[in-house]
Scaffold this motif. Structure first.
Motif, PDB file in Angstrom:
ATOM      1  N   TRP A   5       1.233  -1.522   0.062  1.00  0.00           N
ATOM      2  CA  TRP A   5      -0.533  -0.190  -0.170  1.00  0.00           C
ATOM      3  C   TRP A   5       0.858   1.227  -0.242  1.00  0.00           C
ATOM      4  CZ3 TRP A   5      -1.020  -4.300   2.295  1.00  0.00           C
ATOM      5  CH2 TRP A   5      -2.404  -5.488   2.109  1.00  0.00           C
ATOM      6  N   THR A   6       1.687   0.543   0.589  1.00  0.00           N
ATOM      7  CA  THR A   6       2.944   1.975   0.764  1.00  0.00           C
ATOM      8  C   THR A   6       3.015   2.509  -0.631  1.00  0.00           C
ATOM      9  OG1 THR A   6       4.343   1.314   2.566  1.00  0.00           O
ATOM     10  CG2 THR A   6       5.422   3.000   1.679  1.00  0.00           C
ATOM     11  N   TYR A   7       3.646   1.747  -1.536  1.00  0.00           N
ATOM     12  CA  TYR A   7       3.790   1.653  -2.596  1.00  0.00           C
ATOM     13  C   TYR A   7       2.707   2.480  -4.023  1.00  0.00           C
ATOM     14  CZ  TYR A   7       8.014   0.044  -1.211  1.00  0.00           C
ATOM     15  OH  TYR A   7       9.612  -0.326  -0.560  1.00  0.00           O
ATOM     16  N   TRP A   8       1.399   1.332  -3.410  1.00  0.00           N
ATOM     17  CA  TRP A   8       0.066   1.498  -4.102  1.00  0.00           C
ATOM     18  C   TRP A   8       0.126   3.628  -4.618  1.00  0.00           C
ATOM     19  CZ3 TRP A   8      -4.726   2.409  -1.427  1.00  0.00           C
ATOM     20  CH2 TRP A   8      -5.615   2.651  -2.164  1.00  0.00           C
ATOM     21  N   LEU A   9       0.226   4.103  -2.721  1.00  0.00           N
ATOM     22  CA  LEU A   9      -0.158   4.867  -2.589  1.00  0.00           C
ATOM     23  C   LEU A   9       0.740   6.475  -3.296  1.00  0.00           C
ATOM     24  CD1 LEU A   9      -1.114   5.442   1.391  1.00  0.00           C
ATOM     25  CD2 LEU A   9      -3.015   5.783  -0.932  1.00  0.00           C
ATOM     26  N   GLU A  10       1.906   5.849  -3.168  1.00  0.00           N
ATOM     27  CA  GLU A  10       2.881   6.700  -3.869  1.00  0.00           C
ATOM     28  C   GLU A  10       2.959   7.125  -5.740  1.00  0.00           C
ATOM     29  OE1 GLU A  10       5.337   8.643  -2.590  1.00  0.00           O
ATOM     30  OE2 GLU A  10       6.421   8.620  -3.838  1.00  0.00           O
ATOM     31  N   GLN A  60       9.752   1.173 -11.241  1.00  0.00           N
ATOM     32  CA  GLN A  60      10.187   0.294  -9.763  1.00  0.00           C
ATOM     33  C   GLN A  60       9.398  -0.223  -8.746  1.00  0.00           C
ATOM     34  OE1 GLN A  60      13.752   2.325  -9.416  1.00  0.00           O
ATOM     35  NE2 GLN A  60      14.860   1.388  -9.994  1.00  0.00           N
ATOM     36  N   ILE A  61       8.175   1.593  -8.743  1.00  0.00           N
ATOM     37  CA  ILE A  61       7.443   1.060  -7.816  1.00  0.00           C
ATOM     38  C   ILE A  61       5.979   0.458  -7.801  1.00  0.00           C
ATOM     39  CG2 ILE A  61       5.171   3.130  -6.762  1.00  0.00           C
ATOM     40  CD1 ILE A  61       7.362   4.052  -5.452  1.00  0.00           C
ATOM     41  N   LEU A  62       5.780   0.087  -9.621  1.00  0.00           N
ATOM     42  CA  LEU A  62       4.366  -0.286  -9.679  1.00  0.00           C
ATOM     43  C   LEU A  62       5.265  -2.044  -9.199  1.00  0.00           C
ATOM     44  CD1 LEU A  62       2.452  -0.948 -11.309  1.00  0.00           C
ATOM     45  CD2 LEU A  62       3.757  -0.936 -13.239  1.00  0.00           C
ATOM     46  N   LEU A  63       6.840  -1.973 -10.250  1.00  0.00           N
ATOM     47  CA  LEU A  63       7.292  -3.594  -9.703  1.00  0.00           C
ATOM     48  C   LEU A  63       6.889  -3.958  -7.922  1.00  0.00           C
ATOM     49  CD1 LEU A  63       9.618  -5.625 -10.831  1.00  0.00           C
ATOM     50  CD2 LEU A  63      10.848  -4.934 -10.483  1.00  0.00           C
ATOM     51  N   ARG A  64       7.278  -2.858  -7.546  1.00  0.00           N
ATOM     52  CA  ARG A  64       7.526  -3.184  -5.954  1.00  0.00           C
ATOM     53  C   ARG A  64       6.669  -3.295  -5.186  1.00  0.00           C
ATOM     54  NH1 ARG A  64      11.737  -0.367  -2.034  1.00  0.00           N
ATOM     55  NH2 ARG A  64      13.569  -0.216  -3.621  1.00  0.00           N
ATOM     56  N   LEU A  65       4.860  -2.383  -5.964  1.00  0.00           N
ATOM     57  CA  LEU A  65       3.476  -3.074  -5.892  1.00  0.00           C
ATOM     58  C   LEU A  65       3.430  -4.198  -6.275  1.00  0.00           C
ATOM     59  CD1 LEU A  65       1.165  -2.127  -4.614  1.00  0.00           C
ATOM     60  CD2 LEU A  65       1.010  -0.954  -7.072  1.00  0.00           C
ATOM     61  N   GLY A  66       3.685  -4.578  -7.199  1.00  0.00           N
ATOM     62  CA  GLY A  66       3.758  -5.534  -8.272  1.00  0.00           C
ATOM     63  C   GLY A  66       3.791  -7.015  -6.511  1.00  0.00           C
ATOM     64  N   ILE A  67       5.012  -7.236  -6.053  1.00  0.00           N
ATOM     65  CA  ILE A  67       6.029  -7.803  -5.248  1.00  0.00           C
ATOM     66  C   ILE A  67       4.703  -7.782  -3.987  1.00  0.00           C
ATOM     67  CG2 ILE A  67       7.821  -9.013  -4.066  1.00  0.00           C
ATOM     68  CD1 ILE A  67       9.456  -7.337  -6.561  1.00  0.00           C
ATOM     69  N   GLY A  68       4.733  -6.880  -4.088  1.00  0.00           N
ATOM     70  CA  GLY A  68       3.563  -7.241  -2.334  1.00  0.00           C
ATOM     71  C   GLY A  68       2.567  -7.199  -2.810  1.00  0.00           C
ATOM     72  N   THR A  69       2.147  -7.095  -3.559  1.00  0.00           N
ATOM     73  CA  THR A  69       0.594  -7.827  -3.961  1.00  0.00           C
ATOM     74  C   THR A  69       0.705  -9.493  -4.557  1.00  0.00           C
ATOM     75  OG1 THR A  69      -0.405  -5.644  -5.097  1.00  0.00           O
ATOM     76  CG2 THR A  69      -1.038  -7.681  -5.576  1.00  0.00           C
TER      77      THR A  69
END
Lengths: 343, 289, 272
Positions: free
Chosen positions: B223-228, B250-259
């Protein structure tokens, strides 16, 4: 005479909204969208009496109990409990009553059986020591002692209902309302509950119980007097024996025929047949007809009609009249048929 | 005959799913009174935003059109999705088990608990979208916020939203699964967890002010990357200084991994909770407390 | 009369017992009731810190976090409880019992007070410690008086609300849920209520929470600027009036709603 319960011309009408939606399928509804749940109900219950209200779902039994327990106001007429008007002085009525309903889920899952009984007894001001003595005795009679310290959430349906029964009795009310107390219980538990109820009334001749049920046998075996109620009206009120004598027809036959699959029953256009209940047993390939005839001579016409239709009468036997026959005669249909109509 | 029945009468996979979503809508929308429901969907988020506005104004004295307020406001608006979906799915089991006593039948039905929970959550997700849009509109209309979503940003923004939605549904399912093993008195847990996420993902403040180890947790959750990602797309710049070095990809990638991680943990939690609930008889045990 | 009092006292204890026992048997409440609200307080405190607000504002948030616990106990564990207990089937058993409805409600509230007090104390102590909140109490006696009068007024308001929950069940529950954020907003849970402007703040004073919070903040942070709404003594007088009015109105409303419920048949109607 000082009646334990007395109602005079009691009437309850539900108007519109959710209540109407709930009731309209089950009770008489007039053209104004009003549902007459009780109509001109006159009843008297003696002190010390175990009084039954027998009727199908939606007959008005629970509505009557709600009025008598101060949960609902009558639209017109009066109802008194121990001589006190339920509408005018509900606080005094509450000191004299208690209630147990079938399928009840009251209480808190986190409390034990003993704690639950104690908690509800506190609302009646019963001292803890007295609660304990009464509860122990009742739990012993109902075989609940081993569950005394069990959490309510862990109880089976039957055990929970036994606890509810004790909850109702532990405050030693002058008048106790039991609203279908054996609903959903197995035969053994229902029998235990019935014998407990009967014994309590016998032990306390000054106290009364009003029992609603749609189990004929329960009303027959348990009640001193029974009022048959249907669509908000009391159709008859007497002892079970008198009801059977006065209202049950003498000519009741059970006829077994091969499985009837054509809908209705093969005697449906015969004048001598007042009514007939049909039970199909597909597994055995049989259909049982329970037939009430206008008179004893009618059985000849029945067998003739069956043979005309090519239906073999596998067995024919004459039955003793039951409360159900009296009910059928008074109301014009059986409980099952009444509930079917309700749907 | 039986084979024909199996084929012709077999329910479609979509059917039960749509039925569950529709049930979710009916329950969540206060038994299908759209007006009451929409009022409900709008009033709470609106006042939540107003609290923020007053806090910002009395402390900073700056106008609400300032960049910092925009970051706070947008984060708060989108976080409504997490609060509503997580609370909704998290409470489904309690409702169905304790109140409606339907859980056992749902468990027996071919839809499967995971799909059922997701479908119920989807109904809330759809309704919450209205809350978010309304809150954003109020932000522009009353507080002078300006959004800079260009057509070129739309695919990125959509991907961010979809991944965040999936992560949120998964979190709801994870909590829903956990509640199978809980008594009803855990009803505040889903709302509490969304409160925890509010704290960790920096919905209204930058995660840079979080002390360690909270700041480390903040960098692990999607959610951190989602909001960013949402802030970058909508407002043209990010909020968290320590994430400024990351590209949008990179934000998208981190969000994808977190998801993906959240979905995996949710799936495992649900399977384990189902197994334990059946093994211990808790699946349809009414706790009443 | 004496018997009635005795029965009502027993009813209070009987109903409170459930909560007391629950707190002992299901220790998970410590997590739900203490840890999670504490995190919410942290979130608001961090917003202020992020905005570089004066430290006193963080103190406001911590004190509000503690007061929220009492408000929630009143609204959800007492007033709304009538709705849940109606669904469970307990309400009709309470209503046929020869006790005051206020005794049952008081039992719920008193039973919940133990957990609430622990929650409030934990938020106050831990929150103050972590964020280094410094209190400057002007008068402890006045603080206690204001606190208990606020509680009295809030419980009156809660009992008043319970009459709505008793009759309108689900609708009342939704309404209470709906007003959660608006109440936090207009009563100034997270900021001095005067920031909303004197007119709005005075209107918000109809809620005892607004005046109670403002007075408590003035007494806890007497050394610094708290932007007070009214002098503490005036707020106390208004709170006393609110306490009497709300409790009187609750008594009337409970009787009225019960009678209305009996007339319409809604009193025992479930799943509304």
């Amino acid at each position: 005479m000082n009646w334990a319960i007395e109602t005079q011309n009691l009437r309850r009408v539900f108007r519109g909204g959710t209540v109407r939606r709930l009731w309209r399928r089950k009770s008489a509804q007039n053209g104004n969208g009003e549902t007459v749940a009780l109509d001109a109900v006159d009843l008297q219950v003696k002190p010390g009496e175990l009084f039954g209200l027998l009727g199908p779902n939606g007959a008005g039994k629970t509505t009557l109990l709600k009025i008598l327990s101060t949960l609902l106001l009558p639209t017109s007429g009066t109802a008194t409990v121990d001589g006190i008007d339920v509408a005018k002085d509900p606080e005094r009525v509450r000191k004299r009553i208690n209630m147990v309903s079938g399928g009840e889920h009251s209480g808190f899952g986190i409390l034990t059986v003993r704690e639950t009984i104690w908690m509800f007894a506190q609302f009646y001001g019963v001292p803890g020591r007295v609660v304990r003595e009464r509860a122990d005795r009742m739990m012993d009679i109902l075989g609940l002692t081993e569950f005394a310290e069990t959490k309510v959430s862990k109880l089976s349906t039957g055990t929970r209902q036994k606890m509810n029964i004790i909850r109702g009795f532990v405050s030693a009310p002058r008048i106790l309302y039991l609203d279908e107390p054996t609903l959903g219980l197995d035969v053994a538990v229902a029998r235990e509950v019935r014998s407990f109820v009967r014994a309590w009334v016998d032990e306390h001749p000054e106290r009364s119980i009003i029992l609603t049920t749609h189990y004929m046998a329960e009303a027959d075996s348990l009640c001193d007097r029974v009022a048959i109620i249907d669509r908000g009206r009391v159709r008859a009120c007497d002892t079970p024996a008198n009801l059977k004598r006065d209202w049950a027809p003498e000519c009741v036959y059970r006829i077994e025929i091969p499985l009837w699959t054509q809908g209705g029953h093969p005697l449906d256009d015969l004048d001598v047949v007042r009514s007939a209940d049909v039970e199909h047993h597909g597994d055995r390939g049989r259909t049982n007809l329970r037939v009430i005839l206008e008179n004893g001579d009618g059985i000849g016409a029945v067998t003739e009609r069956l043979s005309q239709r090519g239906v073999a009468a596998l067995s024919v036997s004459r039955l003793e009249p039951t409360l159900e026959d009296a009910f059928l005669n008074l109301v014009g249909h059986g409980l099952a048929a009444s509930e079917e109509k309700g749907r | 005959m039986s084979e024909a029945l199996e084929h012709s009468d077999a329910p479609s996979r979509l059917g039960p799913w749509l039925a569950a979503a529709r049930l979710g809508w009916a329950i969540e929308s206060n038994w299908a009174d759209p007006f009451v429901f929409m009022t409900y969907q709008i009033v709470r988020p609106l006042f939540g935003a107003l609290i923020l506005v007053v806090m910002f104004k009395i402390v900073t004295g700056q106008p609400t059109s300032s960049a910092v307020f925009g970051q706070m406001y947008v984060g708060n608006a989108f976080f409504i999705l997490v609060v509503q979906c997580v609370s909704c799915i998290g409470l489904v089991i309690f409702d169905d088990r304790e109140r409606y006593q339907m859980l056992r039948y749902i468990y027996l039905a071919p839809i499967g608990l995971g799909a059922y929970l997701a479908a119920r959550g989807m109904a809330r997700l759809a309704a919450t979208t209205v809350s978010i849009l309304f809150t954003l509109a109020v932000g522009a209309w009353l507080f002078g916020l300006r959004y800079h979503l260009s057509p070129a940003d739309l695919p990125y923004f959509s991907l961010i939203l979809i991944l965040g939605g999936i992560a949120t549904l998964a979190m709801g399912i994870m909590l829903g699964g956990s509640t199978m093993l809980m008594a009803q008195n855990g009803w505040s847990m889903p709302e509490g967890v969304s409160g925890v996420l509010y704290l960790f993902c920096g919905a209204v403040f930058s995660i840079d002010i979080l002390p360690w180890p909270f700041s480390a947790v903040a960098r692990l959750i999607p959610w951190t990357y989602w909001l960013e990602g949402i802030r970058r797309s909508l407002l043209g710049s990010g909020y968290v200084a320590s994430l400024a070095g990351l590209t949008n990809a990179q934000i998208l990638l981190r969000l994808g991994i977190g998801t993906a991680g959240t979905v995996a943990v949710a799936w495992l939690t649900l399977r384990f909770a189902e197994y334990r609930a059946v093994a211990t008889g808790k699946l349809d045990e009414k706790t009443d407390h | 009369m004496k018997t009635d009092l005795n029965t009502n006292l027993r009813a209070i204890w009987g109903r409170a017992y459930v909560r007391v026992v629950g707190a002992n048997r299901e220790l998970s409440w410590l997590f739900f009731e203490v840890t999670l609200p504490l995190l919410a307080v942290f979130a608001f405190a961090l917003i202020y810190r992020g905005l570089h607000a004066p430290e006193q504002y963080i103190g406001f948030v911590v004190v509000s976090g503690a007061m929220v616990a009492f408000w929630q106990n009143i609204l959800w564990a007492m007033a709304a409880q009538f709705y849940w207990e109606k669904e469970m089937g307990n309400l009709e058993l309470y209503l046929i019992a020869p006790v005051s409805r206020m005794a049952i409600l008081l039992g719920m509230a008193v039973g919940g007070l133990f957990m609430t007090a622990i929650r409030a104390a934990a938020i106050l102590i831990i929150g103050s410690w972590i964020f280094g909140v410094h209190y400057d109490v002007g008068s402890w006696l006045m603080l206690l008086v204001v606190f208990w009068v606020t509680m009295g007024a809030l419980y009156g308001l809660g009992m008043l609300s319970s009459s709505l929950f008793m009759l309108y069940g689900r609708e009342a529950w939704h309404t209470a849920n709906l007003f959660q954020e608006p109440v936090y907003f207009i009563s100034g849970f997270y900021f001095p209520v005067r920031s909303l402007g004197s007119g709005v703040a005075m209107a918000a004073s109809l809620l005892p929470l607004t005046l109670g919070l403002d007075a408590i903040r003035q007494l806890l942070f007497s050394g610094g600027p708290v932007n007070p709404l009214l002098p503490v003594r005036t707020e106390l007088v208004l709170l006393v009036i609110a306490m009497v009015l709300f409790n009187w109105a609750a008594l009337k409303a409970l009787t009225y709603m019960e009678r209305l419920g009996k007339m319409t048949g809604r009193l025992t109607l479930k799943s509304q």
